[in-house]
Design a protein around this motif. Structure first.
Motif, PDB file in Angstrom:
ATOM      1  N   THR A  76       0.848  -1.196   0.000  1.00  0.00           N
ATOM      2  CA  THR A  76       0.000   0.000   0.000  1.00  0.00           C
ATOM      3  C   THR A  76       0.878   1.239   0.000  1.00  0.00           C
ATOM      4  O   THR A  76       1.937   1.266   0.657  1.00  0.00           O
ATOM      5  N   PRO A  77       0.488   2.272  -0.708  1.00  0.00           N
ATOM      6  CA  PRO A  77       1.260   3.514  -0.709  1.00  0.00           C
ATOM      7  C   PRO A  77       1.086   4.275   0.608  1.00  0.00           C
ATOM      8  O   PRO A  77       0.193   3.982   1.408  1.00  0.00           O
ATOM      9  N   VAL A  78       1.930   5.258   0.827  1.00  0.00           N
ATOM     10  CA  VAL A  78       1.853   6.081   2.033  1.00  0.00           C
ATOM     11  C   VAL A  78       0.719   7.090   1.863  1.00  0.00           C
ATOM     12  O   VAL A  78       0.689   7.858   0.892  1.00  0.00           O
ATOM     13  N   VAL A  79      -0.205   7.102   2.821  1.00  0.00           N
ATOM     14  CA  VAL A  79      -1.376   7.980   2.727  1.00  0.00           C
ATOM     15  C   VAL A  79      -1.510   8.879   3.949  1.00  0.00           C
ATOM     16  O   VAL A  79      -2.530   9.561   4.108  1.00  0.00           O
ATOM     17  N   MET A  80      -0.527   8.916   4.812  1.00  0.00           N
ATOM     18  CA  MET A  80      -0.613   9.772   6.004  1.00  0.00           C
ATOM     19  C   MET A  80      -0.637  11.248   5.608  1.00  0.00           C
ATOM     20  O   MET A  80       0.128  11.687   4.744  1.00  0.00           O
ATOM     21  N   GLY A  81      -1.567  11.986   6.225  1.00  0.00           N
ATOM     22  CA  GLY A  81      -1.738  13.390   5.914  1.00  0.00           C
ATOM     23  C   GLY A  81      -2.699  13.670   4.785  1.00  0.00           C
ATOM     24  O   GLY A  81      -2.967  14.844   4.479  1.00  0.00           O
ATOM     25  N   MET A  82      -3.238  12.638   4.153  1.00  0.00           N
ATOM     26  CA  MET A  82      -4.162  12.808   3.039  1.00  0.00           C
ATOM     27  C   MET A  82      -5.606  12.649   3.521  1.00  0.00           C
ATOM     28  O   MET A  82      -5.872  12.111   4.601  1.00  0.00           O
ATOM     29  N   THR A  83      -6.537  13.102   2.692  1.00  0.00           N
ATOM     30  CA  THR A  83      -7.964  13.111   3.041  1.00  0.00           C
ATOM     31  C   THR A  83      -8.687  12.000   2.296  1.00  0.00           C
ATOM     32  O   THR A  83      -8.492  11.822   1.084  1.00  0.00           O
ATOM     33  N   LEU A  84      -9.526  11.263   3.009  1.00  0.00           N
ATOM     34  CA  LEU A  84     -10.287  10.170   2.407  1.00  0.00           C
ATOM     35  C   LEU A  84     -11.476  10.745   1.645  1.00  0.00           C
ATOM     36  O   LEU A  84     -12.317  11.452   2.214  1.00  0.00           O
ATOM     37  N   SER A  85     -11.566  10.442   0.363  1.00  0.00           N
ATOM     38  CA  SER A  85     -12.665  10.933  -0.480  1.00  0.00           C
ATOM     39  C   SER A  85     -13.602   9.836  -0.943  1.00  0.00           C
ATOM     40  O   SER A  85     -14.697  10.122  -1.421  1.00  0.00           O
ATOM     41  N   LEU A  86     -13.210   8.568  -0.806  1.00  0.00           N
ATOM     42  CA  LEU A  86     -14.071   7.466  -1.242  1.00  0.00           C
ATOM     43  C   LEU A  86     -13.736   6.225  -0.428  1.00  0.00           C
ATOM     44  O   LEU A  86     -12.569   5.911  -0.186  1.00  0.00           O
ATOM     45  N   PHE A  87     -14.795   5.528   0.001  1.00  0.00           N
ATOM     46  CA  PHE A  87     -14.625   4.296   0.773  1.00  0.00           C
ATOM     47  C   PHE A  87     -15.735   3.337   0.371  1.00  0.00           C
ATOM     48  O   PHE A  87     -16.919   3.614   0.588  1.00  0.00           O
ATOM     49  N   THR A  88     -15.372   2.209  -0.217  1.00  0.00           N
ATOM     50  CA  THR A  88     -16.349   1.220  -0.677  1.00  0.00           C
ATOM     51  C   THR A  88     -15.932  -0.171  -0.212  1.00  0.00           C
ATOM     52  O   THR A  88     -14.739  -0.473  -0.078  1.00  0.00           O
ATOM     53  N   ILE A  89     -16.933  -1.015   0.018  1.00  0.00           N
ATOM     54  CA  ILE A  89     -16.735  -2.421   0.379  1.00  0.00           C
ATOM     55  C   ILE A  89     -17.570  -3.257  -0.577  1.00  0.00           C
ATOM     56  O   ILE A  89     -18.804  -3.142  -0.602  1.00  0.00           O
ATOM     57  N   ASN A  90     -16.917  -4.098  -1.355  1.00  0.00           N
ATOM     58  CA  ASN A  90     -17.587  -4.946  -2.331  1.00  0.00           C
ATOM     59  C   ASN A  90     -17.207  -6.409  -2.085  1.00  0.00           C
ATOM     60  O   ASN A  90     -16.403  -6.717  -1.195  1.00  0.00           O
ATOM     61  N   VAL A  91     -17.790  -7.261  -2.904  1.00  0.00           N
ATOM     62  CA  VAL A  91     -17.493  -8.691  -2.825  1.00  0.00           C
ATOM     63  C   VAL A  91     -16.202  -8.969  -3.592  1.00  0.00           C
ATOM     64  O   VAL A  91     -15.968  -8.414  -4.675  1.00  0.00           O
ATOM     65  N   SER A  92     -15.356  -9.830  -3.011  1.00  0.00           N
ATOM     66  CA  SER A  92     -14.090 -10.157  -3.643  1.00  0.00           C
ATOM     67  C   SER A  92     -14.300 -10.991  -4.896  1.00  0.00           C
ATOM     68  O   SER A  92     -15.399 -11.479  -5.181  1.00  0.00           O
ATOM     69  N   THR A  93     -13.227 -11.149  -5.648  1.00  0.00           N
ATOM     70  CA  THR A  93     -13.319 -11.926  -6.897  1.00  0.00           C
ATOM     71  C   THR A  93     -13.594 -13.403  -6.642  1.00  0.00           C
ATOM     72  O   THR A  93     -14.199 -14.074  -7.486  1.00  0.00           O
ATOM     73  N   ASP A  94     -13.173 -13.909  -5.498  1.00  0.00           N
ATOM     74  CA  ASP A  94     -13.444 -15.314  -5.188  1.00  0.00           C
ATOM     75  C   ASP A  94     -14.828 -15.541  -4.599  1.00  0.00           C
ATOM     76  O   ASP A  94     -15.191 -16.672  -4.265  1.00  0.00           O
ATOM     77  N   MET A  95     -15.620 -14.454  -4.435  1.00  0.00           N
ATOM     78  CA  MET A  95     -17.001 -14.517  -3.950  1.00  0.00           C
ATOM     79  C   MET A  95     -17.101 -15.071  -2.527  1.00  0.00           C
ATOM     80  O   MET A  95     -18.181 -15.444  -2.075  1.00  0.00           O
ATOM     81  N   ARG A  96     -16.004 -15.106  -1.789  1.00  0.00           N
ATOM     82  CA  ARG A  96     -16.025 -15.604  -0.418  1.00  0.00           C
ATOM     83  C   ARG A  96     -15.572 -14.567   0.597  1.00  0.00           C
ATOM     84  O   ARG A  96     -15.779 -14.756   1.792  1.00  0.00           O
ATOM     85  N   HIS A  97     -14.940 -13.520   0.136  1.00  0.00           N
ATOM     86  CA  HIS A  97     -14.425 -12.491   1.011  1.00  0.00           C
ATOM     87  C   HIS A  97     -14.860 -11.114   0.510  1.00  0.00           C
ATOM     88  O   HIS A  97     -15.679 -11.023  -0.416  1.00  0.00           O
ATOM     89  N   HIS A  98     -14.323 -10.087   1.116  1.00  0.00           N
ATOM     90  CA  HIS A  98     -14.652  -8.715   0.753  1.00  0.00           C
ATOM     91  C   HIS A  98     -13.471  -8.040   0.058  1.00  0.00           C
ATOM     92  O   HIS A  98     -12.324  -8.508   0.139  1.00  0.00           O
TER      93      HIS A  98
END
Length: 359
Positions: free
Chosen positions: A289-311
């Motif tokens: 994951t890239p460094v995101v400290m000090g940045m503002t969250l503009s989008l947050f989504t939770i979907n079904v994973s490609t294996d259809m068993r996780h998120h």
């Protein structure tokens, strides 16, 4: 409409009144300027009395004359009152008088409902019987009650009243650490979620990820980000991604400053984690994951994973906060995609598993 000062006052003389000149219309259309108070002038009364005697032949019957006169005077007064209501200037004067009377009544009622002001010592004694969930209601009673909730004695007594040696507490919530002045209020509140049963039950009923999570974290600033390796039921270890957010427009101890906290109690109410949230995402394997400290969250989504068993969790960060009422596109931001995801949790600063930073 002629001005009030230019009205011509009618002058009545006893000799001017006769059977042909005195009519009901004269009283119905009478000028309010004739008699402002609603009373008929004595000259008019004498003229009407003389005319009534001549018409009815009631020179010897004074009682009947008085009865006729009273009825005539009442008709005149009613006519004058009705004409006063039609006068806009008189209506304005009556409105002003009514407002003055109403304000006077309000002032008298407020003065009578002021009550008595009790010293802080009495409120400090009463605070020993306040339940933890009623602290806010107690502080809203008056200024002295709020001042009591700012003192170190109030929070120390609240902790000792519910402390139990049978409950296992973290080291930072032990009695030796709670006796410190700095962050005393935050420590006591955190300890109550271990010691006080209603608070502990409240934590168990909170879902791991509330439905309002995307809205709560939107436009929040990432203060800290770290990755932790944890062991699970799987043969391979899982990884825990932690994002510490703070709501934009909120500063540390902002509530204490807005309420003008007394200077001697600022250390008691100091809380570096105030208005902060911890987003904890557990994945099945390590993900770069890239460094995101000090940045503002503009989008947050939770979907079904490609294996259809996780998120699958997707976070988009921007360099600057979003302006109110405007939507920023997904392009141009820093994306963090976590897939597959085992669990997602959102915790407030008072949560028992929140890693608080107050020393």
């Amino acid at each position: 409409m002629p001005k009030k000062g230019n009205r011509k006052r009618l002058k009545f003389r006893a000799g001017d009144v006769c059977s042909e000149s005195v009519t009901v219309a004269d009283y119905a259309n009478a000028d309010p300027a004739v008699v402002k108070s609603g009373r008929v002038k004595k000259a008019v009364v004498n003229a009407v009395e003389k005319e009534v005697k001549l018409l009815c032949g009631l020179e010897a019957s004074q009682g009947a004359v008085q009865e006729v006169l009273s009825s005539a005077v009442s008709v005149t007064a009613d006519a004058l009152e009705s004409s006063d209501e039609l006068d806009p200037e008189d209506g304005e004067n009556e409105t002003k008088v009514a407002r003055k009377k109403k304000n006077k009544r309000r002032k008298e009622s407020s003065e009578s409902s002021d009550g008595e002001e009790y010293p802080v010592d009495i409120w400090l004694v009463l605070s020993s019987y306040i339940r933890p969930e009623d602290v806010c209601r107690f502080a809203l009673i008056c200024r002295n009650a709020w001042t009591v909730t700012c003192t170190a004695a109030f929070w120390t007594r609240l902790y000792r009243r519910h402390y139990s040696m049978d409950v296992e507490l973290p080291f930072r919530l032990q009695p030796d650490c709670v006796d410190r002045m700095r962050c005393l209020r935050a420590r006591v509140i955190r300890s109550l979620f271990h010691l006080y049963e209603p608070f502990a039950l409240r934590v168990s009923k909170i879902p791991a990820l509330p439905e309002s999570t995307p809205t709560t974290l939107l436009n929040s600033k990432c203060l800290l980000f770290w990755v932790k390796k944890v062991s699970g039921t799987r043969p391979e270890a899982m990884w825990e991604f932690n994002f510490k957010f703070i709501q934009q427009g909120h500063s540390k101890n902002g509530s204490a400053k807005s309420l003008r906290m007394p200077r001697q109690y600022e250390d008691v109410h100091n809380n570096p984690d105030s208005d902060c949230y911890l987003l904890q995402v557990t994945t099945l394997n390590f993900i770069y994951t890239p460094v995101v400290m000090g940045m503002t969250l503009s989008l947050f989504t939770i979907n079904v994973s490609t294996d259809m068993r996780h998120h699958r969790v997707r976070l988009v960060f921007q360099d600057s906060p979003l302006q109110r009422g405007r939507k920023r596109g997904e392009q141009g931001g820093t994306q963090v995609v976590l897939d597959p995801v085992h669990s997602v949790r959102l915790m407030d600063w008072w949560h028992p598993q929140y890693p608080f930073s107050c020393a």
